[in-house]
Design a protein around this motif. Sequence first.
Motif, PDB file in Angstrom:
ATOM      1  N   ARG A  33       0.859  -1.185   0.000  1.00 57.51           N
ATOM      2  CA  ARG A  33       0.000   0.000   0.000  1.00 57.51           C
ATOM      3  C   ARG A  33       0.894   1.234   0.000  1.00 57.51           C
ATOM      4  O   ARG A  33       2.003   1.209   0.523  1.00 57.51           O
ATOM      5  N   VAL A  35       1.306   5.264   0.999  1.00 54.07           N
ATOM      6  CA  VAL A  35       0.878   6.387   1.835  1.00 54.07           C
ATOM      7  C   VAL A  35       1.508   7.671   1.303  1.00 54.07           C
ATOM      8  O   VAL A  35       2.716   7.723   1.065  1.00 54.07           O
ATOM      9  N   ASP A  59      -3.120   4.972  -1.477  1.00 55.23           N
ATOM     10  CA  ASP A  59      -4.183   4.319  -0.721  1.00 55.23           C
ATOM     11  C   ASP A  59      -4.590   5.159   0.481  1.00 55.23           C
ATOM     12  O   ASP A  59      -5.739   5.086   0.938  1.00 55.23           O
ATOM     13  N   TYR A  60      -3.644   5.949   0.990  1.00 57.77           N
ATOM     14  CA  TYR A  60      -3.901   6.804   2.142  1.00 57.77           C
ATOM     15  C   TYR A  60      -3.236   8.153   1.903  1.00 57.77           C
ATOM     16  O   TYR A  60      -2.053   8.206   1.590  1.00 57.77           O
ATOM     17  N   LEU A  62      -2.684  11.541   3.960  1.00 60.78           N
ATOM     18  CA  LEU A  62      -2.843  12.025   5.321  1.00 60.78           C
ATOM     19  C   LEU A  62      -3.022  13.533   5.417  1.00 60.78           C
ATOM     20  O   LEU A  62      -3.473  14.034   6.435  1.00 60.78           O
ATOM     21  N   LEU A  83      -2.255   5.006  11.592  1.00 61.79           N
ATOM     22  CA  LEU A  83      -2.309   4.152  10.409  1.00 61.79           C
ATOM     23  C   LEU A  83      -1.553   2.842  10.629  1.00 61.79           C
ATOM     24  O   LEU A  83      -2.026   1.762  10.259  1.00 61.79           O
TER      25      LEU A  83
END
Length: 365
Positions: A33, A35, A59-60, A62, A83
Amino acid sequence: MSDLVLHITGARPNFPKAAPVIRALSAVGVNQRLVHTGQHYDDKMSAVFFRQLGLPRPDYDLGVGSGSHGRQTAALLTALEDLFVELQPAFAVVYGDVNSTLAAALVAAKLGVRLAHVEAGLRSFDMTMPEEVNRLVTDRLSDVLFATSPDAVAHLGNEGVDPGKIHLVGNPMIDTLLANLENFDAEAARTTHDLTGSYVVATLHRPGNVDDSADAQALVKTLHSVADQVQIILPLHPRGRASLEEAGLLAHPRLRVVDPLGYVEFLGLVRGADAVVTDSGGVQEETTMLGVPCLTLRPNTERPVTISHGTNRLVTREELPAVVAGVLATGRATTWTVPPLWDGQAGPRIAKILRDELMSEASAR
């Protein structure tokens, strides 16, 4: 603990390093994944890289944004800890020396997540550089250290790092450069920016050059002296813009300031330049591969291999106008050396080692 590999990126220099690693891990079927912390967040400093480099959508995201080192790092620590607790990754992979890298290293260490550092072992030996602090802490906490050059391996060894953790893999940023080489169109860059004849590209944002008003004024005076000789085009990083403009940066008719450029556009501009004046680490590497004379406006570099095996040279503000004159008189070399293993295969080397580490860990469980 899962089998997940979690990539932590956050700033413009991270993205060309991460792209070939993510691609190579995908090719061998590793669960991963991505970030994006949002340390750099506007289109020209972030999103354009994902489009041009074929990076998957994060996927993320922040969205931590900018701020002082302390405030930004605190926000990163809080967001990344949440996370990591949620995802329980087997490995966190961090890149380079930005605050997102430091924060992820600290979170991984506190939570017992194994850490891999891509671009480990680089040292300027200048503790006034925030990046040097980030490098030292990240390497001390890392379980797997991927070095881009032999000097980086030597630094890690001198610091007592277990040799079994250190891997000389080459430079994934160069993987990205070589994969996109045919897209770096110098003539298109000339047309876009209405450049005729010789020109120099400048990229300058380090605190030692732009934070103090006296330093900014001295830098502007030097750049104007260079512009007396040759056109300068300066894609200006948001950091330091106000101080440089206040110091009179825009007063010279042959010094053109533009907004930050996308990866492909910037390297097209660099490819056609007579020289590059920079304080950026990554630009020292890119010019080494492209054979463009690089004049690094710093007293030190964490990338000495670009001097011993490339086109880079450290210069002072006082020296710069004369050095530029010499470069213009000599012209660009037709052949040049490049560092070992800068061959476009760093990503697959890293992927193989990480996959082996994951398999070994699974077998131990």
